[in-house]
Design a protein around this motif. Structure first.
Motif, PDB file in Angstrom:
ATOM      1  N   SER A 135       0.832  -1.207   0.000  1.00  0.00           N
ATOM      2  CA  SER A 135       0.000   0.000   0.000  1.00  0.00           C
ATOM      3  C   SER A 135       0.861   1.250   0.000  1.00  0.00           C
ATOM      4  O   SER A 135       2.039   1.214   0.371  1.00  0.00           O
ATOM      5  CB  SER A 135      -0.905   0.010   1.237  1.00  0.00           C
ATOM      6  OG  SER A 135      -0.135   0.163   2.407  1.00  0.00           O
ATOM      7  N   HIS A 154      -4.544   8.016   7.622  1.00  0.00           N
ATOM      8  CA  HIS A 154      -4.213   8.743   6.395  1.00  0.00           C
ATOM      9  C   HIS A 154      -5.379   8.693   5.403  1.00  0.00           C
ATOM     10  O   HIS A 154      -5.988   7.634   5.208  1.00  0.00           O
ATOM     11  CB  HIS A 154      -2.964   8.120   5.768  1.00  0.00           C
ATOM     12  CG  HIS A 154      -2.278   9.011   4.786  1.00  0.00           C
ATOM     13  ND1 HIS A 154      -2.700   9.143   3.497  1.00  0.00           N
ATOM     14  CD2 HIS A 154      -1.212   9.820   4.931  1.00  0.00           C
ATOM     15  CE1 HIS A 154      -1.899  10.007   2.868  1.00  0.00           C
ATOM     16  NE2 HIS A 154      -0.989  10.430   3.726  1.00  0.00           N
ATOM     17  N   HIS A 156      -5.349   8.551   2.309  1.00  0.00           N
ATOM     18  CA  HIS A 156      -5.090   7.647   1.178  1.00  0.00           C
ATOM     19  C   HIS A 156      -4.677   6.250   1.635  1.00  0.00           C
ATOM     20  O   HIS A 156      -3.989   5.543   0.917  1.00  0.00           O
ATOM     21  CB  HIS A 156      -4.014   8.247   0.266  1.00  0.00           C
ATOM     22  CG  HIS A 156      -4.443   9.533  -0.363  1.00  0.00           C
ATOM     23  ND1 HIS A 156      -3.584  10.584  -0.580  1.00  0.00           N
ATOM     24  CD2 HIS A 156      -5.658   9.951  -0.784  1.00  0.00           C
ATOM     25  CE1 HIS A 156      -4.257  11.593  -1.111  1.00  0.00           C
ATOM     26  NE2 HIS A 156      -5.514  11.240  -1.250  1.00  0.00           N
ATOM     27  N   ARG A 157      -5.153   5.870   2.834  1.00  0.00           N
ATOM     28  CA  ARG A 157      -4.705   4.583   3.379  1.00  0.00           C
ATOM     29  C   ARG A 157      -5.207   3.390   2.569  1.00  0.00           C
ATOM     30  O   ARG A 157      -4.651   2.305   2.657  1.00  0.00           O
ATOM     31  CB  ARG A 157      -5.124   4.436   4.840  1.00  0.00           C
ATOM     32  CG  ARG A 157      -6.621   4.399   5.066  1.00  0.00           C
ATOM     33  CD  ARG A 157      -6.944   4.352   6.547  1.00  0.00           C
ATOM     34  NE  ARG A 157      -8.373   4.414   6.762  1.00  0.00           N
ATOM     35  CZ  ARG A 157      -9.084   5.547   6.774  1.00  0.00           C
ATOM     36  NH1 ARG A 157      -8.475   6.708   6.598  1.00  0.00           N
ATOM     37  NH2 ARG A 157     -10.380   5.526   6.944  1.00  0.00           N
ATOM     38  N   VAL A 159      -5.161   3.196  -0.685  1.00  0.00           N
ATOM     39  CA  VAL A 159      -4.513   3.100  -2.004  1.00  0.00           C
ATOM     40  C   VAL A 159      -3.524   1.931  -1.986  1.00  0.00           C
ATOM     41  O   VAL A 159      -2.574   1.920  -1.209  1.00  0.00           O
ATOM     42  CB  VAL A 159      -3.776   4.409  -2.352  1.00  0.00           C
ATOM     43  CG1 VAL A 159      -3.000   4.265  -3.656  1.00  0.00           C
ATOM     44  CG2 VAL A 159      -4.768   5.559  -2.446  1.00  0.00           C
TER      45      VAL A 159
END
Ligand code: CA
Length: 251
Positions: A135, A154, A156-157, A159
């Motif tokens: 990730s 976060h 964008h954790r 992604v």
């Protein structure tokens, strides 16, 4: 050496979502979790295809070393995702994580991990992570740009940097870890690990009853406000009563 066997319990909860895009599989020798993403029904289709490829492996005799067979099964799942995407354009962009562990006859875990679903090992009361998240936030943690606690929050954790997305020539790296009687494995989607810290997972895994333990983990993630699908598979390792190998070779 007596053959080892897995005894499994799995639970999956839709969480705060409309669909459950996670898929799970467990047998006496193979366990897996997949977490799909994609528009329309893409996420469910992708995770289902990845798991079906492993079910196919579980249903037949080996024609090659388990390592090769496991790698090929993961690649076959990926290739099917690609094929289905090509014939059903509404599913374009679908992909899935896959974390799978096969128990070899010589007493090892063969671990395949693509994406950010996880495998943990509880051994003698100590919890260790067997997988490394593919990730964005894990890459930032590795670089020292984020702490684990910051990664958990976060934006964008979710992604992922690696997934079974149908792209050709997918590399599948396998890891090998010695298995022991009394080990407990936990496979989970990020719906659990995003909201429950490892220390809390370790406490829950101390519950000997697998059913109760799996239910408690899902419940804890829901109480923690988990919005994602939550899936857990718990496998306890014991010695098999019969001496048959777990993976009889082809005749
Ligand atoms: Ca997820």
């Amino acid at each position: 050496m007596p053959a080892l066997v897995l005894r499994c319990t799995a639970r999956s909860d839709v969480g705060g979502r409309e669909n459950n895009e996670d898929a799970l599989f467990g047998s006496s020798r193979l366990v897996a979790v997949a977490d799909g993403v994609g528009g329309a029904a893409g996420g469910e289709v992708a995770s289902g295809l990845a798991i079906q490829a492993l079910v196919a492996l579980d249903k037949r005799r080996l024609e090659a070393p388990l390592e090769d067979e496991l790698r090929q099964a993961v690649q076959a799942g990926n290739d099917t995702v690609g094929f289905v995407t090509a014939v059903r354009p509404e599913l374009a962009g679908m992909a899935t994580t896959l974390t799978a562990i096969a128990l070899s006859d010589d007493g090892h875990y063969l671990i395949a991990n693509i994406g950010d679903s996880r495998a943990y090992l509880l051994r003698a009361g100590r919890l260790q992570r067997l997988t490394r998240d593919g990730s964005l936030v894990q890459a930032l943690v590795d670089r020292g740009a984020l702490t684990e606690a910051q990664a958990r929050l976060h934006p964008h954790r979710s992604v992922v940097l690696s997934a079974l997305d149908g792209a050709a020539d997918k590399e599948v790296a396998l890891q090998q870890v010695q298995a022991r009687v009394g080990d407990r494995l936990l496979l989970c989607s990020d719906g659990l690990s995003d909201v429950i810290e490892d220390a809390a997972i370790a406490i829950q895994l101390a519950e000997p009853d697998r059913e109760r333990c799996a239910a408690a983990l899902v419940e804890a993630a829901l109480l923690a406000g988990g919005r994602d699908n939550i899936s857990v598979l718990i496998a306890d390792v014991s010695s098999g009563e019969d001496a048959d190998p777990a993976w009889p070779p082809a005749l």
